[in-house]
Design a protein around this motif. Structure first.
Motif, PDB file in Angstrom:
ATOM      1  N   GLU A   1       0.819  -1.078   0.065  1.00 16.72           N
ATOM      2  CA  GLU A   1       0.018  -0.066   0.117  1.00 16.72           C
ATOM      3  C   GLU A   1       0.639   1.239   0.034  1.00 16.72           C
ATOM      4  OE1 GLU A   1      -3.050   1.918   3.080  1.00 16.72           O
ATOM      5  OE2 GLU A   1      -3.724  -0.029   2.556  1.00 16.72           O
ATOM      6  N   ILE A   2       0.804   1.974  -1.103  1.00  9.51           N
ATOM      7  CA  ILE A   2       1.303   3.531  -1.168  1.00  9.51           C
ATOM      8  C   ILE A   2       0.514   4.394  -1.567  1.00  9.51           C
ATOM      9  CG2 ILE A   2       3.252   4.537  -2.276  1.00  9.51           C
ATOM     10  CD1 ILE A   2       4.568   1.892  -3.114  1.00  9.51           C
ATOM     11  N   ASP A   3       0.294   5.496  -0.773  1.00  8.48           N
ATOM     12  CA  ASP A   3      -0.486   6.504  -0.666  1.00  8.48           C
ATOM     13  C   ASP A   3      -1.836   6.132  -0.444  1.00  8.48           C
ATOM     14  OD1 ASP A   3       1.775   8.361  -0.850  1.00  8.48           O
ATOM     15  OD2 ASP A   3       1.826   8.053  -3.058  1.00  8.48           O
ATOM     16  N   GLY A   4      -2.089   5.140   0.105  1.00 12.94           N
ATOM     17  CA  GLY A   4      -3.370   4.639   0.431  1.00 12.94           C
ATOM     18  C   GLY A   4      -4.075   3.699  -0.817  1.00 12.94           C
ATOM     19  N   VAL A   5      -3.326   3.116  -1.672  1.00 13.49           N
ATOM     20  CA  VAL A   5      -3.876   2.271  -2.672  1.00 13.49           C
ATOM     21  C   VAL A   5      -2.755   1.236  -2.734  1.00 13.49           C
ATOM     22  CG1 VAL A   5      -5.202   4.014  -3.647  1.00 13.49           C
ATOM     23  CG2 VAL A   5      -3.176   3.509  -4.713  1.00 13.49           C
ATOM     24  N   ASP A   6      -3.436  -0.028  -3.265  1.00 13.56           N
ATOM     25  CA  ASP A   6      -2.217  -0.944  -3.803  1.00 13.56           C
ATOM     26  C   ASP A   6      -1.250  -0.413  -4.866  1.00 13.56           C
ATOM     27  OD1 ASP A   6      -3.330  -2.946  -2.513  1.00 13.56           O
ATOM     28  OD2 ASP A   6      -3.775  -4.357  -4.153  1.00 13.56           O
ATOM     29  N   ALA A   7      -0.333  -0.427  -4.762  1.00  8.86           N
ATOM     30  CA  ALA A   7       0.752   0.069  -5.752  1.00  8.86           C
ATOM     31  C   ALA A   7       0.577  -0.056  -7.101  1.00  8.86           C
ATOM     32  CB  ALA A   7       2.480  -0.518  -5.217  1.00  8.86           C
ATOM     33  N   GLU A   8       0.152  -1.406  -7.300  1.00 13.21           N
ATOM     34  CA  GLU A   8      -0.021  -1.862  -8.779  1.00 13.21           C
ATOM     35  C   GLU A   8      -1.113  -1.079  -9.359  1.00 13.21           C
ATOM     36  OE1 GLU A   8      -0.598  -5.970  -8.882  1.00 13.21           O
ATOM     37  OE2 GLU A   8      -2.707  -5.864  -8.320  1.00 13.21           O
ATOM     38  N   HIS A   9      -2.132  -0.512  -8.602  1.00  8.82           N
ATOM     39  CA  HIS A   9      -3.363   0.208  -9.178  1.00  8.82           C
ATOM     40  C   HIS A   9      -2.617   1.554  -9.912  1.00  8.82           C
ATOM     41  CE1 HIS A   9      -7.125   1.578  -9.718  1.00  8.82           C
ATOM     42  NE2 HIS A   9      -6.900   2.968  -9.117  1.00  8.82           N
ATOM     43  N   ARG A  10      -1.791   2.200  -9.236  1.00 11.02           N
ATOM     44  CA  ARG A  10      -1.419   3.251  -9.786  1.00 11.02           C
ATOM     45  C   ARG A  10      -0.002   2.975 -10.742  1.00 11.02           C
ATOM     46  NH1 ARG A  10      -2.223   8.060  -8.369  1.00 11.02           N
ATOM     47  NH2 ARG A  10       0.214   8.968  -8.438  1.00 11.02           N
ATOM     48  N   ALA A  11       1.022   2.153 -10.668  1.00  6.97           N
ATOM     49  CA  ALA A  11       2.215   2.014 -11.195  1.00  6.97           C
ATOM     50  C   ALA A  11       2.337   0.836 -12.004  1.00  6.97           C
ATOM     51  CB  ALA A  11       3.209   1.831 -10.038  1.00  6.97           C
ATOM     52  N   ALA A  12       1.359  -0.001 -12.228  1.00  2.82           N
ATOM     53  CA  ALA A  12       1.305  -1.013 -13.186  1.00  2.82           C
ATOM     54  C   ALA A  12       1.461  -0.559 -14.670  1.00  2.82           C
ATOM     55  CB  ALA A  12       0.321  -2.114 -13.218  1.00  2.82           C
ATOM     56  N   TYR A  13       1.769  -1.199 -15.622  1.00  2.00           N
ATOM     57  CA  TYR A  13       1.763  -0.837 -17.085  1.00  2.00           C
ATOM     58  C   TYR A  13       0.326  -0.570 -17.517  1.00  2.00           C
ATOM     59  CZ  TYR A  13       2.343  -0.570 -22.032  1.00  2.00           C
ATOM     60  OH  TYR A  13       2.345   0.006 -23.234  1.00  2.00           O
ATOM     61  N   SER A  14      -0.419  -1.325 -16.977  1.00  2.00           N
ATOM     62  CA  SER A  14      -2.040  -1.278 -17.079  1.00  2.00           C
ATOM     63  C   SER A  14      -2.393   0.316 -16.856  1.00  2.00           C
ATOM     64  CB  SER A  14      -2.957  -2.097 -16.564  1.00  2.00           C
ATOM     65  OG  SER A  14      -2.775  -2.199 -15.229  1.00  2.00           O
ATOM     66  N   ALA A  15      -1.755   1.042 -15.789  1.00  2.33           N
ATOM     67  CA  ALA A  15      -2.396   2.241 -15.180  1.00  2.33           C
ATOM     68  C   ALA A  15      -1.905   3.366 -16.247  1.00  2.33           C
ATOM     69  CB  ALA A  15      -1.595   2.477 -13.783  1.00  2.33           C
ATOM     70  N   MET A  16      -0.593   2.931 -16.893  1.00  2.00           N
ATOM     71  CA  MET A  16      -0.130   3.663 -17.943  1.00  2.00           C
ATOM     72  C   MET A  16      -1.009   3.903 -19.135  1.00  2.00           C
ATOM     73  SD  MET A  16       3.293   3.687 -19.963  1.00  2.00           S
ATOM     74  CE  MET A  16       3.968   5.082 -21.008  1.00  2.00           C
ATOM     75  N   GLU A  17      -1.590   2.841 -19.292  1.00  6.16           N
ATOM     76  CA  GLU A  17      -2.620   2.578 -20.697  1.00  6.16           C
ATOM     77  C   GLU A  17      -3.728   3.404 -20.389  1.00  6.16           C
ATOM     78  OE1 GLU A  17      -1.961  -1.831 -21.359  1.00  6.16           O
ATOM     79  OE2 GLU A  17      -1.046  -0.938 -23.230  1.00  6.16           O
ATOM     80  N   ARG A  18      -4.334   2.945 -19.075  1.00  4.66           N
ATOM     81  CA  ARG A  18      -5.676   3.370 -18.775  1.00  4.66           C
ATOM     82  C   ARG A  18      -5.614   4.764 -18.572  1.00  4.66           C
ATOM     83  NH1 ARG A  18      -5.604   0.571 -14.335  1.00  4.66           N
ATOM     84  NH2 ARG A  18      -5.158   2.280 -12.961  1.00  4.66           N
ATOM     85  N   GLU A  19      -4.601   5.571 -18.017  1.00  4.24           N
ATOM     86  CA  GLU A  19      -4.607   7.045 -17.927  1.00  4.24           C
ATOM     87  C   GLU A  19      -4.091   7.723 -18.895  1.00  4.24           C
ATOM     88  OE1 GLU A  19      -4.011   7.868 -13.745  1.00  4.24           O
ATOM     89  OE2 GLU A  19      -4.172   5.867 -13.196  1.00  4.24           O
ATOM     90  N   SER A  20      -3.736   6.951 -20.173  1.00  2.56           N
ATOM     91  CA  SER A  20      -2.784   7.759 -21.187  1.00  2.56           C
ATOM     92  C   SER A  20      -1.674   8.608 -20.457  1.00  2.56           C
ATOM     93  CB  SER A  20      -3.854   8.828 -21.953  1.00  2.56           C
ATOM     94  OG  SER A  20      -4.784   7.809 -22.389  1.00  2.56           O
ATOM     95  N   LEU A  21      -0.825   7.951 -19.715  1.00  3.80           N
ATOM     96  CA  LEU A  21       0.240   8.791 -19.082  1.00  3.80           C
ATOM     97  C   LEU A  21       1.292   8.682 -20.230  1.00  3.80           C
ATOM     98  CD1 LEU A  21       0.358   6.845 -15.692  1.00  3.80           C
ATOM     99  CD2 LEU A  21      -0.752   9.078 -16.036  1.00  3.80           C
ATOM    100  N   SER A  22       2.231   9.634 -20.179  1.00  4.74           N
ATOM    101  CA  SER A  22       3.553   9.935 -20.886  1.00  4.74           C
ATOM    102  C   SER A  22       4.456   8.814 -20.238  1.00  4.74           C
ATOM    103  CB  SER A  22       3.901  11.212 -20.943  1.00  4.74           C
ATOM    104  OG  SER A  22       4.278  11.634 -19.688  1.00  4.74           O
ATOM    105  N   TRP A  23       5.453   8.378 -20.753  1.00  4.77           N
ATOM    106  CA  TRP A  23       6.595   7.980 -20.198  1.00  4.77           C
ATOM    107  C   TRP A  23       7.052   8.457 -18.799  1.00  4.77           C
ATOM    108  CZ3 TRP A  23       6.984   2.948 -21.371  1.00  4.77           C
ATOM    109  CH2 TRP A  23       6.615   2.537 -22.696  1.00  4.77           C
TER     110      TRP A  23
END
Length: 251
Positions: free
Chosen positions: A163-185
């Motif tokens: 848990e980092i910043d109140g959520v599972d780390a993978e929810h924000r930092a997995a590759y799927s989060a990058m795709e889901r939120e259209s994040l830049s590298w």
């Protein structure tokens, strides 16, 4: 066939893949076989699909005589699947190793998929000869992890669920989060920095190895990370589970 070969099968949320592996070189012998993971990922359907895949491998290689390792997206303890990632919740609590052995008609070695990938990298890839603590993470739909200490696997670490910043780390930092939120590298790397710095603080590893399909684009994000620990891309990516499962089948 020589006993320096074994079969590895990697069961995932979208595909089940397998091959015969040369345990000396870590190379696939012949073709890599793949079938789609049945919709819903239910036990009876996955068992049947795995049997179908194994039949194809065995037909090509006389694989009926070879050791067989199988890796799976779950915490695996004493042959039981205690979690389920991208497959049916019906797997939780099942004596899965026994179910596979009954379906396939042979003994298997059964292991978590990230642990298999980590073992493959320690034996044939980016962590060969590494001393101390190596932490492999796979960045994909979630974040899988494997600990290897002086080449010895410590199974069932689940660092994607820190848990980092109140959520599972993978929810924000997995590759799927990058795709889901259209994040830049760069934006994604900021999240990875937060994640890896936290893992580094907790465990003081000697080496990070980063796997998952996105690791082939490592030049876009690994150089943006500022860590005390060396961090390198995995070598085997999509074949790592097959290699690790096969290698562990003979141990």
């Amino acid at each position: 066939m020589a006993t320096d070969h074994a079969i590895g099968i990697d069961i995932g949320g979208t595909g089940i893949k397998g091959a015969v592996v040369d345990l000396g070189t870590g190379e696939l012998v012949g073709d890599r076989f793949k079938v789609r993971t049945p919709e819903g990922g239910r036990p009876a359907d996955i068992l049947r699909a795995t049997d179908e895949l194994l039949a194809g491998i065995a037909d090509e290689s006389d694989g009926t005589k070879l050791p067989l390792g199988l890796c799976f997206p779950a915490v695996v303890k004493h042959g039981r699947t205690l979690s389920a990632a991208n497959v049916s919740d019906e797997w939780i609590g099942l004596a899965a190793e026994e179910l596979f052995e009954n379906e396939l008609g042979r003994e298997i070695h059964f292991i978590n998929d990230a642990d298999a990938a980590g073992y493959a990298e320690s034996r044939y890839g980016a962590a060969v000869g590494a001393e101390g603590l190596v932490i492999l993470t796979t960045l994909g739909t979630g974040i899988g992890s494997a600990f290897l200490y002086d080449g010895v696997l410590v199974p069932n670490t689940e660092l994607g669920h820190l848990e980092i910043d109140g959520v599972d780390a993978e929810h924000r930092a997995a590759y799927s989060a990058m795709e889901r939120e259209s994040l830049s590298w760069t934006q994604w790397a900021e999240r990875l920095q937060r994640y890896y710095a936290h893992v580094e603080f907790l465990f003081s590893p000697d080496l990070f190895v980063v796997g998952g399909g996105v690791s082939k684009h490592h030049e876009h994000f690994l150089p943006l990370l500022d860590l005390k620990t060396p961090i390198v891309p995995a070598v085997h990516r999509n074949n790592a589970g097959i290699l690790g499962a096969a290698s562990l089948a003979t141990r």
